[in-house]
Design a protein around this motif. Sequence first.
Motif, mmCIF file in Angstrom:
data_model
loop_
_atom_site.group_PDB
_atom_site.id
_atom_site.type_symbol
_atom_site.label_atom_id
_atom_site.label_comp_id
_atom_site.label_asym_id
_atom_site.label_seq_id
_atom_site.Cartn_x
_atom_site.Cartn_y
_atom_site.Cartn_z
ATOM 1 N N LEU A 1 0.822 -1.208 0.000
ATOM 2 C CA LEU A 1 0.000 0.000 0.000
ATOM 3 C C LEU A 1 0.857 1.259 0.000
ATOM 4 C CD1 LEU A 1 -2.918 0.930 -0.012
ATOM 5 C CD2 LEU A 1 -2.928 0.835 2.479
ATOM 6 N N LEU A 2 2.035 1.186 0.623
ATOM 7 C CA LEU A 2 2.938 2.338 0.670
ATOM 8 C C LEU A 2 3.927 2.294 -0.499
ATOM 9 C CD1 LEU A 2 3.484 2.580 4.523
ATOM 10 C CD2 LEU A 2 2.386 4.281 3.060
ATOM 11 N N THR A 3 3.378 2.023 -1.661
ATOM 12 C CA THR A 3 4.124 2.115 -2.915
ATOM 13 C C THR A 3 3.211 2.852 -3.897
ATOM 14 O OG1 THR A 3 3.258 0.082 -3.913
ATOM 15 C CG2 THR A 3 5.152 -0.150 -2.437
ATOM 16 N N ASN A 4 3.696 3.016 -5.102
ATOM 17 C CA ASN A 4 2.854 3.695 -6.099
ATOM 18 C C ASN A 4 1.892 2.736 -6.796
ATOM 19 O OD1 ASN A 4 4.517 2.227 -7.778
ATOM 20 N ND2 ASN A 4 5.583 4.013 -8.629
ATOM 21 N N LYS A 5 1.835 1.484 -6.302
ATOM 22 C CA LYS A 5 1.033 0.448 -6.963
ATOM 23 C C LYS A 5 -0.469 0.731 -6.910
ATOM 24 C CE LYS A 5 2.419 -3.730 -6.214
ATOM 25 N NZ LYS A 5 2.682 -5.029 -5.564
ATOM 26 N N TYR A 6 -0.928 1.324 -5.792
ATOM 27 C CA TYR A 6 -2.366 1.481 -5.587
ATOM 28 C C TYR A 6 -2.844 2.930 -5.696
ATOM 29 C CZ TYR A 6 -1.919 -3.292 -3.874
ATOM 30 O OH TYR A 6 -1.641 -4.629 -3.764
ATOM 31 N N MET B 1 -4.662 9.585 0.955
ATOM 32 C CA MET B 1 -3.552 9.811 1.876
ATOM 33 C C MET B 1 -2.239 9.342 1.256
ATOM 34 S SD MET B 1 -2.936 8.396 5.757
ATOM 35 C CE MET B 1 -2.727 6.711 5.221
ATOM 36 N N VAL B 2 -2.258 8.141 0.656
ATOM 37 C CA VAL B 2 -1.054 7.603 0.023
ATOM 38 C C VAL B 2 -0.605 8.514 -1.113
ATOM 39 C CG1 VAL B 2 -0.189 5.690 -1.383
ATOM 40 C CG2 VAL B 2 -1.488 5.214 0.694
ATOM 41 N N SER B 3 -1.547 9.072 -1.852
ATOM 42 C CA SER B 3 -1.208 9.991 -2.943
ATOM 43 C C SER B 3 -0.501 11.239 -2.421
ATOM 44 C CB SER B 3 -2.471 10.380 -3.709
ATOM 45 O OG SER B 3 -2.170 11.252 -4.772
ATOM 46 N N LYS B 4 -0.963 11.753 -1.275
ATOM 47 C CA LYS B 4 -0.317 12.930 -0.687
ATOM 48 C C LYS B 4 1.072 12.585 -0.158
ATOM 49 C CE LYS B 4 -4.651 15.273 0.505
ATOM 50 N NZ LYS B 4 -5.549 15.724 1.595
ATOM 51 N N LEU B 5 1.202 11.386 0.406
ATOM 52 C CA LEU B 5 2.524 10.941 0.850
ATOM 53 C C LEU B 5 3.464 10.799 -0.343
ATOM 54 C CD1 LEU B 5 1.528 8.222 3.492
ATOM 55 C CD2 LEU B 5 2.626 10.424 3.974
ATOM 56 N N LEU C 1 7.795 6.532 -3.147
ATOM 57 C CA LEU C 1 7.022 6.394 -1.909
ATOM 58 C C LEU C 1 7.571 5.250 -1.066
ATOM 59 C CD1 LEU C 1 4.722 7.083 -0.032
ATOM 60 C CD2 LEU C 1 3.172 5.768 -1.520
ATOM 61 N N ALA C 2 7.927 4.148 -1.712
ATOM 62 C CA ALA C 2 8.496 3.012 -0.980
ATOM 63 C C ALA C 2 9.789 3.404 -0.270
ATOM 64 C CB ALA C 2 8.749 1.846 -1.938
#
Length: 340
Positions: free
Chosen positions: A237-242, A271-275, A286-287
């Motif tokens: 989830l903390l990658t650009n995969k999703y 949230m992941v997109s903002k990270l 992101l990873a």
Amino acid sequence: MQINDHNPLPTYHADPKRYDQMKYRKCGNSGLKLPEISLGLWHNFGHNSDFTLGRKILRRAFDLGITHFDLANNYGPPYGAAEENFGRIFQKDFLTYRDELLISSKAGWDMWPGPYGNFGSKKYLIASLDQSLKRMGLDYVDIFYHHRPDPETPLEETMGALDQIVRQGKALYVGISQYSAEDTVKAYEILEKMGTPLLIHQPRYSMMDRWVENGLMDVLGDKGIGSIAFSPLEQGLLTNKYLKGIPENSRAAKDGRYLKPDQISEEKIKMVSKLNDIAQTRDQTLAQMAIAWLLKDPRITSVLVGVSKPEQLDDNVKAIANSTFGPAEITQIKSLIGAS
């Protein structure tokens, strides 16, 4: 693992520059150092995986200075398969490098039928390690862990088994995984009285799963116990995969055991997109930022990653080049993930 020798790999000679780019951290108060990135064999080393690809992953890891390979008795599928396949690869590629490697295994989850194949009894732990050593073709492991707390077995028995394993020469060091702060203190004190230090704790820890910050990290720092964080990328989830939803070939789409589609909410994707935007300002993926976020804490000895192809290791290792965060970055990230 699909054994495919139709296109055998050339003889392996480790990269002579393998120690130039990796950083190593002292594990708690011990004299042992771990690479900041370690490789876990939880996924992609079972009998349903490609054997040649597994060899390529392990070779690339060692060429990058990753000296620590982390296994467990039940890694597969089926149970025991990852250790069996690692043993085959070890004999082919790493036999001459044994003294440069840290090899760890664990026991604590269900492994075989009946009352003696699960949890934390001395009967189970010692039998399981004996089986693991046979599967891997090793005389000893460097670190042996109790894989999870056991609510029924007295902690004195479980820690006594770990102490006995060290005294028998079957493991150089021992650790625990997923223990609470309170039980970690108890385990540490029991082992200390026996004269076998508690080397390391392996907790699940990521930017999104931060239970260790509510007491456990303080215990590890106070007692001088090392730590190695698993699932640092929250199962991808903390990658650009999703970033754009659930791709068809992703683990969430194919295997719901670890990252269920309902866990990937629209709110989390935002949230992941903002990270990811913050990571880009740091010139990181992101990873890489997610790994660096854990490494910014000196109490973290190593971050345990799993990969499906060798190139992912190169991406992960680049995280160690920048594991510091400015006050503004910390504030911004905590506003997204929640302050501890």
